[in-house]
Structure formats: structure tokens, C-alpha cells
Design an enzyme around this catalytic site. Sequence first.
Site, mmCIF file in Angstrom:
data_model
loop_
_atom_site.group_PDB
_atom_site.id
_atom_site.type_symbol
_atom_site.label_atom_id
_atom_site.label_comp_id
_atom_site.label_asym_id
_atom_site.label_seq_id
_atom_site.Cartn_x
_atom_site.Cartn_y
_atom_site.Cartn_z
ATOM 1 N N ILE A 38 1.251 -32.000 6.935
ATOM 2 C CA ILE A 38 2.407 -32.111 6.037
ATOM 3 C C ILE A 38 2.157 -31.216 4.830
ATOM 4 O O ILE A 38 1.094 -31.290 4.204
ATOM 5 C CB ILE A 38 2.623 -33.562 5.586
ATOM 6 N N GLY A 40 3.130 -29.677 0.930
ATOM 7 C CA GLY A 40 3.709 -30.107 -0.339
ATOM 8 C C GLY A 40 3.567 -31.585 -0.606
ATOM 9 O O GLY A 40 4.547 -32.281 -0.866
ATOM 10 N N GLY A 44 6.203 -36.903 -4.817
ATOM 11 C CA GLY A 44 7.493 -37.122 -4.214
ATOM 12 C C GLY A 44 7.515 -37.376 -2.725
ATOM 13 O O GLY A 44 6.734 -38.170 -2.191
ATOM 14 N N ILE A 45 8.444 -36.735 -2.044
ATOM 15 C CA ILE A 45 8.638 -36.955 -0.615
ATOM 16 C C ILE A 45 7.375 -36.621 0.166
ATOM 17 O O ILE A 45 6.997 -37.344 1.093
ATOM 18 C CB ILE A 45 9.824 -36.123 -0.094
ATOM 19 N N GLY A 46 6.716 -35.548 -0.162
ATOM 20 C CA GLY A 46 5.513 -35.151 0.569
ATOM 21 C C GLY A 46 4.416 -36.188 0.470
ATOM 22 O O GLY A 46 3.779 -36.539 1.473
ATOM 23 N N TYR A 183 18.773 -21.511 -4.095
ATOM 24 C CA TYR A 183 18.174 -22.672 -3.441
ATOM 25 C C TYR A 183 18.940 -23.046 -2.173
ATOM 26 O O TYR A 183 18.359 -23.262 -1.104
ATOM 27 C CB TYR A 183 18.150 -23.851 -4.417
#
Length: 310
Positions: A38, A40, A44-46, A183
Site C-alpha cells: 500500500i 502513501g 489518512g486513508i493509507g 488534480y
Amino acid sequence: MCGLIVMEPNNYGRQASVAPSESRPPMNTTSPAKTVVITGTSTGIGLAAAVAAARSGWHTVATMRDTSRAGALREAAAAAGVADLVEVRQMDVTDPASVTACIDAVVAEHGRLDAVVNNAGAGHVGTLEQETVEDVRAVMEVNFFGVLHVTKAALPHLRAAGGRVLSVTSVGGVVGQPFNEAYCAAKFAVEGFMESLAPVAATAGVAVTLVEPGAVASEFVNNIGVDVDAMTAAAGPYGDALRKYIGHATGSFGAAQTPAESVVPLIDALNADRPPLRVQTSDQARAFTALKLTDQDGSTVLDFTSGWVS
């Protein structure tokens, strides 16, 4: 629903400038030592995904550009009782040599690679007249080409394992949003690339999934480094629109998911025999992306997002 300011966390924060699933084969799960990489994972999400993957039995290789930022992840893994299943490694997704070295080392040490989760990304707020093409290219380098570097390095090993690629994009990879041009362009590119790759990869036994978060309360906002007053002062003719957009984006956090909530669909896809091509992480994200998927002439989306800046 906000665009940029509520998407995924990253290790690549930079100063913002104004500027068909039935055909997929099941994953090979004959070995108990399933391994996932995985990217990052410092926040957060990572971070949440790394802990949740370990809790569901995966040996999780959690990568980040700067491993000195691994403290929060290590603490969360220890608190969840999965510290022995979370392995921190250095990887800079913008550096192909770093990516290849990390992936090859994981396979050499663990004997297989069953999944990759592309999560690393960089935030950016800006509009074209107020920034350089180099600014846009830098956003693409992390958010698009970084995904390609990791996926390309992993694919031979994923073929051998009958594995899968999951890429965290954004609702901003489906619906273009004001002041998120670069982005959204990068996330659109990931969506198009992976949607095109999916049927090809499936012929070699590899499943491809896109994970689309909406508003997520995480360190992503802080990593963007937004100074609202400075940005709006420098925005010239776009200053009023930018301030209105930031007000809208900030307000979206009233319905924001926590990172732990947002990774539930990701982990479901990671563990599914036949994961879907595309999954949103919340009801709000599903409703938002549905605007685009049923909007053939674009008027519904444009009317909706125009309300954010006028």
C-alpha cells in the site's frame, strides 16, 4: 461534495497554488501469507487501509516516501494488535528505481505479491491562468504517473499470484470540479487508464478496482498547505470565485467520513473473490458520481458545480 480538499491523504503534500466484473477470476488465496503493498500510508486513508488490511489477515507492506513519518502508523498498528503484520518500507512513487527496488525486495523476501493499493497522491488547488504548465505536470507526476510506476512494477508478480490492483482515485476522478483542474485531470487519467487496463489484466488473472472516496476528514487538507487569504489575494479576477469554492469545500466536512470508515469498501474489494471495477466509499460519493454517469450532455454536472463558485 468537495473536490480536492476532501480526497485521499498523501506523502507528497505541496504548497497549493492558484493556479465487466463477472469475467474477473478469483484471487489465488491458497497461501495464508497474502502480501499487499500500500502506498502513501503515513496518514489518512493509507494509514487506515494498512491497519485494516493487516486486521483482515494480510501481510501489509506500508510504503511512504519519508519513513520518519511512520510513527502514527506504527502506533495504530500496535493499538490494533497487528504490529507484526505491518511492515514499513520506503518508496517514492515518482522515482521508478525506488518503486522497482521496493517491489522486488518485497517479492524476494515474502515469495509473492498478491495485491497493490495505489493510494499515494498530492493535493493541488489552482486554475490554469494563474499557474504554470509545470505546476500541472507536477500534479500529474505524483497522482497519475506514480500509479503507473507502481502498477507496472507489480504486474508480473500479480500475474503469478492471480492478484489485484486497487487504485484510490476520488469522486474528483469522475466529476470535474472548480479550482481542481490539475488534480481532477490526474484522477480522470487514472480512472481511464485503469478502466482500459482492467479487461486486459483480467485475461492474465489480475483484477483491477478503482476506489472513489468523497469527503474524508484526514491530514490531506493540512498537507495541501492552503493559506486562504493569500490564495484569494493572489487570484486576481478569480478571487471571489475561489473564496466561495473554499467555503463550499470546507462546509462539505459536515458529512465527511473518517479514514477508517472510508476504507471499509476498499478492504471488502481487497478480500472479494471478484471485486468490482469501481466502488465508492459512501452514499454521498455514490450520489455525486451518479450525476456524471447519467448526464449525457454535461448540463446537470455543470449547473451543479457552477453553484459552488457563483
